[in-house]
Motif scaffolding. Structure first.
Motif, PDB file in Angstrom:
ATOM      1  N   ARG A   1      15.419  21.996 -37.310  1.00  0.00           N
ATOM      2  CA  ARG A   1      16.603  22.769 -36.952  1.00  0.00           C
ATOM      3  C   ARG A   1      16.286  23.894 -35.971  1.00  0.00           C
ATOM      4  O   ARG A   1      17.070  24.184 -35.068  1.00  0.00           O
ATOM      5  CB  ARG A   1      17.222  23.367 -38.211  1.00  0.00           C
ATOM      6  N   VAL A   2      15.148  24.545 -36.153  1.00  0.00           N
ATOM      7  CA  VAL A   2      14.777  25.652 -35.267  1.00  0.00           C
ATOM      8  C   VAL A   2      14.568  25.134 -33.847  1.00  0.00           C
ATOM      9  O   VAL A   2      15.061  25.723 -32.876  1.00  0.00           O
ATOM     10  CB  VAL A   2      13.519  26.378 -35.787  1.00  0.00           C
ATOM     11  N   ALA A   3      13.863  24.023 -33.726  1.00  0.00           N
ATOM     12  CA  ALA A   3      13.629  23.431 -32.402  1.00  0.00           C
ATOM     13  C   ALA A   3      14.942  22.969 -31.773  1.00  0.00           C
ATOM     14  O   ALA A   3      15.124  23.075 -30.554  1.00  0.00           O
ATOM     15  CB  ALA A   3      12.658  22.261 -32.509  1.00  0.00           C
ATOM     16  N   LEU A   4      15.866  22.493 -32.595  1.00  0.00           N
ATOM     17  CA  LEU A   4      17.171  22.071 -32.087  1.00  0.00           C
ATOM     18  C   LEU A   4      17.920  23.274 -31.507  1.00  0.00           C
ATOM     19  O   LEU A   4      18.468  23.195 -30.403  1.00  0.00           O
ATOM     20  CB  LEU A   4      17.978  21.419 -33.215  1.00  0.00           C
ATOM     21  N   GLY A   5      17.909  24.387 -32.232  1.00  0.00           N
ATOM     22  CA  GLY A   5      18.556  25.599 -31.731  1.00  0.00           C
ATOM     23  C   GLY A   5      17.896  26.129 -30.472  1.00  0.00           C
ATOM     24  O   GLY A   5      18.580  26.554 -29.538  1.00  0.00           O
ATOM     25  N   ALA A   6      16.573  26.076 -30.439  1.00  0.00           N
ATOM     26  CA  ALA A   6      15.851  26.535 -29.251  1.00  0.00           C
ATOM     27  C   ALA A   6      16.199  25.676 -28.041  1.00  0.00           C
ATOM     28  O   ALA A   6      16.404  26.192 -26.937  1.00  0.00           O
ATOM     29  CB  ALA A   6      14.348  26.512 -29.505  1.00  0.00           C
ATOM     30  N   ARG A   7      16.274  24.371 -28.253  1.00  0.00           N
ATOM     31  CA  ARG A   7      16.612  23.458 -27.144  1.00  0.00           C
ATOM     32  C   ARG A   7      18.029  23.707 -26.655  1.00  0.00           C
ATOM     33  O   ARG A   7      18.287  23.688 -25.448  1.00  0.00           O
ATOM     34  CB  ARG A   7      16.434  22.002 -27.596  1.00  0.00           C
ATOM     35  N   ALA A   8      18.955  23.964 -27.582  1.00  0.00           N
ATOM     36  CA  ALA A   8      20.337  24.263 -27.194  1.00  0.00           C
ATOM     37  C   ALA A   8      20.391  25.521 -26.335  1.00  0.00           C
ATOM     38  O   ALA A   8      21.129  25.582 -25.353  1.00  0.00           O
ATOM     39  CB  ALA A   8      21.210  24.417 -28.435  1.00  0.00           C
ATOM     40  N   GLN A   9      19.572  26.521 -26.676  1.00  0.00           N
ATOM     41  CA  GLN A   9      19.524  27.736 -25.862  1.00  0.00           C
ATOM     42  C   GLN A   9      18.920  27.448 -24.494  1.00  0.00           C
ATOM     43  O   GLN A   9      19.394  27.962 -23.484  1.00  0.00           O
ATOM     44  CB  GLN A   9      18.739  28.827 -26.568  1.00  0.00           C
TER      45      GLN A   9
END
Length: 85
Positions: free
Chosen positions: A45-53
């Motif tokens: 989930r953290v990597a998903l949020g980082a990628r979205a940013q």
């Protein structure tokens, strides 16, 4: 729909809470998040949020999860990022 999920995830909500907010089952939310992770080649989930940013989908300084920029144009679901709103 994926953009809405990302915005709520960015606010710190879990799958069940996101599902309640959007009128979806938590398994549907999990499946959509998993599909995004596969599409963006990230794990967690953290990597998903980082990628979205990185893609400019989330405003970095907006704790409420306000999207950065405009939604994708009609007729082009997800635009270049592959995310639908």
């Amino acid at each position: 729909m994926e953009l809405s999920i990302l915005l709520l995830l960015f606010q710190g909500l879990g799958e069940a809470a996101i599902g309640r907010q959007l009128g979806l089952g938590h398994r549907t939310v999990q499946r959509r998040m998993r599909n995004l992770m596969i599409r963006w080649r990230v794990t967690g989930r953290v990597a998903l949020g980082a990628r979205a940013q990185e893609l400019g989908l989330l405003a970095e300084d907006a704790p409420s999860g306000v999207p950065a920029g405009r939604p994708p144009p009609e007729g082009r679901p997800g635009g270049a990022s592959g995310v639908s709103g």
